[in-house]
Design a protein around this motif. Structure first.
Motif, PDB file in Angstrom:
ATOM      1  N   TRP A 171      27.795  78.230  22.197  1.00  0.00           N
ATOM      2  CA  TRP A 171      26.349  77.986  22.234  1.00  0.00           C
ATOM      3  C   TRP A 171      25.568  79.108  22.915  1.00  0.00           C
ATOM      4  O   TRP A 171      24.529  79.533  22.418  1.00  0.00           O
ATOM      5  CB  TRP A 171      26.061  76.663  22.944  1.00  0.00           C
ATOM      6  N   LEU A 242      18.440  71.613  22.921  1.00  0.00           N
ATOM      7  CA  LEU A 242      19.059  70.404  22.368  1.00  0.00           C
ATOM      8  C   LEU A 242      18.016  69.402  21.913  1.00  0.00           C
ATOM      9  O   LEU A 242      18.216  68.686  20.916  1.00  0.00           O
ATOM     10  CB  LEU A 242      19.961  69.748  23.421  1.00  0.00           C
ATOM     11  N   TYR A 245      16.888  68.963  18.211  1.00  0.00           N
ATOM     12  CA  TYR A 245      17.788  68.505  17.158  1.00  0.00           C
ATOM     13  C   TYR A 245      17.737  66.987  17.026  1.00  0.00           C
ATOM     14  O   TYR A 245      17.683  66.270  18.033  1.00  0.00           O
ATOM     15  CB  TYR A 245      19.227  68.938  17.459  1.00  0.00           C
ATOM     16  N   ILE A 251      23.730  70.053  15.995  1.00  0.00           N
ATOM     17  CA  ILE A 251      24.064  70.988  17.076  1.00  0.00           C
ATOM     18  C   ILE A 251      25.431  71.610  16.837  1.00  0.00           C
ATOM     19  O   ILE A 251      25.600  72.832  16.916  1.00  0.00           O
ATOM     20  CB  ILE A 251      24.033  70.255  18.428  1.00  0.00           C
ATOM     21  N   GLU A 254      25.817  74.461  14.256  1.00  0.00           N
ATOM     22  CA  GLU A 254      25.178  75.757  14.485  1.00  0.00           C
ATOM     23  C   GLU A 254      26.221  76.866  14.587  1.00  0.00           C
ATOM     24  O   GLU A 254      27.312  76.671  15.123  1.00  0.00           O
ATOM     25  CB  GLU A 254      24.347  75.738  15.768  1.00  0.00           C
TER      26      GLU A 254
END
Length: 284
Positions: A171, A242, A245, A251, A254
């Motif tokens: 992330w 976050l 979404y 998430i 991605e």
């Protein structure tokens, strides 16, 4: 300059850093070398998205009392090539993380180990398509992992398990500012709470957290704005991301470009401010 833009691109820095910041600017203090670390954004659909946050104890030297995602420093044992592995290869992770396969492997293993130590959630399984059944790993083994008497490799081998690397979505990467006396180079991974598992603090043994709570990202940000909880800038920025979404699947689907993000410290009116990296907006 747009004052609103300024307010959204910086955060108030830690107290007591004014003189250190000035000394650093004069070249009197060399930057500390960051230590590699990994953290996991543990998510569930409840309905809407919820993230698991730990509140660190007040006695800790680094970020006392702050609400954070489970995570911590990479240990030497996390680099053990004998640790069972299932999912995308360390080389695949290396390409996404922008580092070597050996370092990527250690980061993923550290993420799995720290998540189990701090929340009890184990992102591992007996095969590439199975997850560890709830309760299959005794709580005593979690305590031994916490106190360092058992390594991740030993724990997984004992129970016939392998790291499920496929459950982790890279992330972000945040590096502590250069003037900080204690610095971390932290990779963030997102993961869903596995079916049948529960997140919670260890009931005995050493620990760095007082409590663990599931938060809607927007609610956690509101609580921080109200002064009810403390969020470090990387945590606040991640929660704001976050909140955009509608579900956990979006998430985890991605494929983000992972580039280092490092705030810088500026001194203004006898206060220190953390200036966010370009294109990063601070939500508090």
């Amino acid at each position: 300059m747009d004052q609103r833009r300024v307010s959204m691109s910086r955060a108030e820095g830690p107290r007591g850093l004014v003189e250190r910041a000035r000394e650093f600017a004069r070249g009197g203090i060399p930057p500390a070398v960051p230590r590699d670390a990994a953290t996991v954004i543990l998510l569930r659909q409840a309905p809407g998205i919820e993230a698991f946050l730990l509140q660190r104890t007040e006695v800790l030297e680094f970020a006392p009392g702050a609400c954070v995602f489970p995570g911590g420093s990479v240990d030497e044992g996390d680099a053990d090539p004998a640790i069972g592995w299932a999912g995308p290869s360390p080389a695949d992770f290396a390409g996404r993380l922008g580092t070597s396969p050996e370092r990527a492997r250690a980061l993923v293993c550290a993420a799995v180990r720290e998540t189990f130590e701090e929340s009890g959630v184990l992102l591992a399984g007996p095969s590439p398509t199975e997850l560890v059944p709830a309760g299959a790993v005794p709580v005593q083994d979690r305590h031994r992992l916490l106190d360092g008497s058992l390594s991740l490799g030993d724990l997984l081998s004992r129970h016939g398990l392998a790291v499920r690397a496929d459950l982790l979505t890279p992330w972000a990467r945040w590096i502590t500012p250069e003037i900080s006396p204690r610095r971390y180079d932290t990779w963030f991974f997102a993961a869903a709470l596995p079916d049948g598992q529960r997140a919670g603090l260890a009931t005995a043994g050493p620990g760095e957290s007082d409590s663990g709570t599931w938060w809607r990202p927007s609610a956690a940000l509101e609580a921080a704005r109200a002064g009810q909880i403390t969020l470090l800038p990387p945590t606040a920025v991640t929660l704001a991301e976050l909140a955009a979404y509608p579900d956990v699947g979006g998430i985890l689907g991605e494929r983000r470009m992972i580039t280092p993000l490092m705030p810088t410290v500026v001194v203004e009116d006898e206060r220190t401010w953390l200036a966010m990296p370009p294109a990063v907006e601070y939500p508090l």
